[in-house]
Design a protein around this motif. Sequence first.
Motif, PDB file in Angstrom:
ATOM      1  N   GLU A   1       1.828   6.227   7.512  1.00  0.00           N
ATOM      2  CA  GLU A   1       1.834   4.947   8.208  1.00  0.00           C
ATOM      3  C   GLU A   1       0.448   4.529   8.675  1.00  0.00           C
ATOM      4  O   GLU A   1       0.107   3.349   8.652  1.00  0.00           O
ATOM      5  CB  GLU A   1       2.800   5.005   9.393  1.00  0.00           C
ATOM      6  N   SER A   2      -0.353   5.483   9.083  1.00  0.00           N
ATOM      7  CA  SER A   2      -1.681   5.109   9.585  1.00  0.00           C
ATOM      8  C   SER A   2      -2.547   4.525   8.480  1.00  0.00           C
ATOM      9  O   SER A   2      -3.321   3.589   8.713  1.00  0.00           O
ATOM     10  CB  SER A   2      -2.369   6.314  10.220  1.00  0.00           C
ATOM     11  N   LEU A   3      -2.422   5.056   7.268  1.00  0.00           N
ATOM     12  CA  LEU A   3      -3.231   4.510   6.178  1.00  0.00           C
ATOM     13  C   LEU A   3      -2.681   3.181   5.672  1.00  0.00           C
ATOM     14  O   LEU A   3      -3.453   2.318   5.228  1.00  0.00           O
ATOM     15  CB  LEU A   3      -3.331   5.517   5.030  1.00  0.00           C
ATOM     16  N   ALA A   4      -1.377   2.980   5.737  1.00  0.00           N
ATOM     17  CA  ALA A   4      -0.837   1.664   5.386  1.00  0.00           C
ATOM     18  C   ALA A   4      -1.326   0.629   6.393  1.00  0.00           C
ATOM     19  O   ALA A   4      -1.645  -0.507   6.033  1.00  0.00           O
ATOM     20  CB  ALA A   4       0.684   1.705   5.343  1.00  0.00           C
ATOM     21  N   ASN A   5      -1.407   1.035   7.657  1.00  0.00           N
ATOM     22  CA  ASN A   5      -1.973   0.150   8.677  1.00  0.00           C
ATOM     23  C   ASN A   5      -3.440  -0.115   8.396  1.00  0.00           C
ATOM     24  O   ASN A   5      -3.930  -1.248   8.542  1.00  0.00           O
ATOM     25  CB  ASN A   5      -1.783   0.774  10.062  1.00  0.00           C
ATOM     26  N   TRP A   6      -4.171   0.934   7.992  1.00  0.00           N
ATOM     27  CA  TRP A   6      -5.585   0.754   7.623  1.00  0.00           C
ATOM     28  C   TRP A   6      -5.721  -0.263   6.501  1.00  0.00           C
ATOM     29  O   TRP A   6      -6.640  -1.094   6.504  1.00  0.00           O
ATOM     30  CB  TRP A   6      -6.175   2.100   7.189  1.00  0.00           C
ATOM     31  N   SER A   7      -4.814  -0.246   5.539  1.00  0.00           N
ATOM     32  CA  SER A   7      -4.912  -1.162   4.398  1.00  0.00           C
ATOM     33  C   SER A   7      -4.845  -2.618   4.826  1.00  0.00           C
ATOM     34  O   SER A   7      -5.425  -3.496   4.177  1.00  0.00           O
ATOM     35  CB  SER A   7      -3.800  -0.871   3.377  1.00  0.00           C
ATOM     36  N   GLU A   8      -4.138  -2.896   5.924  1.00  0.00           N
ATOM     37  CA  GLU A   8      -4.018  -4.273   6.402  1.00  0.00           C
ATOM     38  C   GLU A   8      -5.374  -4.847   6.802  1.00  0.00           C
ATOM     39  O   GLU A   8      -5.570  -6.073   6.776  1.00  0.00           O
ATOM     40  CB  GLU A   8      -3.070  -4.331   7.593  1.00  0.00           C
ATOM     41  N   ARG A   9      -6.308  -3.962   7.154  1.00  0.00           N
ATOM     42  CA  ARG A   9      -7.635  -4.419   7.558  1.00  0.00           C
ATOM     43  C   ARG A   9      -8.399  -5.064   6.411  1.00  0.00           C
ATOM     44  O   ARG A   9      -9.427  -5.710   6.632  1.00  0.00           O
ATOM     45  CB  ARG A   9      -8.452  -3.253   8.131  1.00  0.00           C
ATOM     46  N   ALA A  10      -7.915  -4.909   5.193  1.00  0.00           N
ATOM     47  CA  ALA A  10      -8.552  -5.574   4.060  1.00  0.00           C
ATOM     48  C   ALA A  10      -8.460  -7.092   4.202  1.00  0.00           C
ATOM     49  O   ALA A  10      -9.354  -7.823   3.768  1.00  0.00           O
ATOM     50  CB  ALA A  10      -7.898  -5.132   2.751  1.00  0.00           C
ATOM     51  N   LEU A  11      -7.379  -7.570   4.820  1.00  0.00           N
ATOM     52  CA  LEU A  11      -7.154  -8.999   4.960  1.00  0.00           C
ATOM     53  C   LEU A  11      -7.417  -9.504   6.374  1.00  0.00           C
ATOM     54  O   LEU A  11      -7.546 -10.705   6.596  1.00  0.00           O
ATOM     55  CB  LEU A  11      -5.724  -9.368   4.563  1.00  0.00           C
ATOM     56  N   ARG A  12      -7.478  -8.586   7.322  1.00  0.00           N
ATOM     57  CA  ARG A  12      -7.649  -8.982   8.717  1.00  0.00           C
ATOM     58  C   ARG A  12      -9.074  -8.744   9.196  1.00  0.00           C
ATOM     59  O   ARG A  12      -9.889  -8.173   8.476  1.00  0.00           O
ATOM     60  CB  ARG A  12      -6.658  -8.208   9.585  1.00  0.00           C
TER      61      ARG A  12
ATOM     62  N   PHE B   1       0.822  -1.202   0.000  1.00  0.00           N
ATOM     63  CA  PHE B   1       0.000   0.000   0.000  1.00  0.00           C
ATOM     64  C   PHE B   1       0.862   1.260   0.000  1.00  0.00           C
ATOM     65  O   PHE B   1       0.464   2.286  -0.554  1.00  0.00           O
ATOM     66  CB  PHE B   1      -0.971   0.022   1.179  1.00  0.00           C
ATOM     67  N   HIS B   2       2.040   1.188   0.623  1.00  0.00           N
ATOM     68  CA  HIS B   2       2.957   2.325   0.524  1.00  0.00           C
ATOM     69  C   HIS B   2       3.275   2.635  -0.941  1.00  0.00           C
ATOM     70  O   HIS B   2       3.335   3.804  -1.337  1.00  0.00           O
ATOM     71  CB  HIS B   2       4.254   2.040   1.276  1.00  0.00           C
ATOM     72  N   LEU B   3       3.473   1.615  -1.754  1.00  0.00           N
ATOM     73  CA  LEU B   3       3.745   1.851  -3.174  1.00  0.00           C
ATOM     74  C   LEU B   3       2.554   2.539  -3.839  1.00  0.00           C
ATOM     75  O   LEU B   3       2.733   3.400  -4.709  1.00  0.00           O
ATOM     76  CB  LEU B   3       4.067   0.538  -3.884  1.00  0.00           C
ATOM     77  N   TYR B   4       1.360   2.156  -3.435  1.00  0.00           N
ATOM     78  CA  TYR B   4       0.165   2.829  -3.956  1.00  0.00           C
ATOM     79  C   TYR B   4       0.168   4.295  -3.527  1.00  0.00           C
ATOM     80  O   TYR B   4      -0.133   5.183  -4.333  1.00  0.00           O
ATOM     81  CB  TYR B   4      -1.101   2.136  -3.452  1.00  0.00           C
ATOM     82  N   GLN B   5       0.491   4.541  -2.255  1.00  0.00           N
ATOM     83  CA  GLN B   5       0.559   5.924  -1.783  1.00  0.00           C
ATOM     84  C   GLN B   5       1.588   6.719  -2.580  1.00  0.00           C
ATOM     85  O   GLN B   5       1.352   7.872  -2.959  1.00  0.00           O
ATOM     86  CB  GLN B   5       0.907   5.955  -0.296  1.00  0.00           C
ATOM     87  N   TYR B   6       2.740   6.113  -2.832  1.00  0.00           N
ATOM     88  CA  TYR B   6       3.790   6.795  -3.581  1.00  0.00           C
ATOM     89  C   TYR B   6       3.324   7.162  -4.986  1.00  0.00           C
ATOM     90  O   TYR B   6       3.847   8.095  -5.588  1.00  0.00           O
ATOM     91  CB  TYR B   6       5.032   5.906  -3.690  1.00  0.00           C
ATOM     92  N   GLY B   7       2.379   6.421  -5.509  1.00  0.00           N
ATOM     93  CA  GLY B   7       1.851   6.707  -6.833  1.00  0.00           C
ATOM     94  C   GLY B   7       0.850   7.843  -6.866  1.00  0.00           C
ATOM     95  O   GLY B   7       0.494   8.313  -7.940  1.00  0.00           O
TER      96      GLY B   7
END
Length: 341
Positions: free
Chosen positions: A189-200, A172-178
């Motif tokens: 960092e908070s949004l990359a952590n949020w992205s993990e909730r897609a699988l958890r 997701f960091h790569l997505y943010q960089y885009g």
Amino acid sequence: MNYIYQKIPLMALVVLSSMQIACAQNTTSQNKQCRSHNLNHAQHFNQMYKKDEFYIFYSTLSDSPHRLKTLKDLNNNKIPDYIEDLATQAVASREIFKAAGFRHPLQSPRYQNVKNISIFVQDLKGNGIAYEVPAVHPNLKHHMPCSLVMHISIDLKDFPGNYWTTVTHELFHLYQYGYTQFKNTWYLESLANWSERALRIDLSTGTKNLPALPKNSLQLNKEVISKGYHHMWRRLAVIESQDRLLIPPHLQKMRYTNGSSVFKDNEWRNTGLVLNVMQNLEHTSLNMSKQKKWHPYNWKEADQRLKSWDPIIWQNIQAAFKTQGYQTTEVKQLLKLELQP
């Protein structure tokens, strides 16, 4: 200063990593050229596994500090389960990001000449790192195309388990960089952590017991802006239940090598909000580049982290609240809060 907050055609920007690999610039186009340079410890990566656009480099050498901690191979296909499961998580993350409407970084103007993502599984102090600059290492045993690069630890204990979504986070960091050049930690960092909730499992007991959102600017600074990981996005998942993406059935069928489900829940919350935030930040980042006459994809590291961006990022988030129709009492209070530059 005018900001346009409605959804816009997606354009790409890149946030530089603090541990970035230097890259040659091509100022005549909107793309950096992929830098070719030798990797200091390339001889350790004696193996490579490819899954779609993901090239995974790893070591099975007994004398290498980067050797996988486990070479277990339940399906006897000569690929360590650890590596297969990393690849599975990468593909699953890409697919759910796509379902939520996020643009793949390799489909952005910024990375249009980059076709792959290379993942180096190695000994790390942390769990993972995602780099912004495309690179290629010609001294590897196996061919590495021009790639965006991620490093993942060899020692995610009991991976995949019910907790580990490190690949999701770094991808997701790569997505943010885009999308944007802004690199303020509380956003990144908070949004990359949020992205993990897609699988958890998103609505865990801990999430449901989180405190209410800030009621004044002092609390906002203390509880959100000053922290790399804060509770705002998780709290929103509890109080704003209408904005959610149901996990498509074909993704719910995905399994790791041990047979466990890749997606631990059947929904992912606040996807519309976060997509809108990213689109807002992209547009604002482009505007700031024009105003300051900076290269749109190559702000200086110090400029990316300026505290003066905090109020601007916050305004973009507030605009996304409005666009998405978030109406709870706690969000209405957030809409009143201002940050000082």
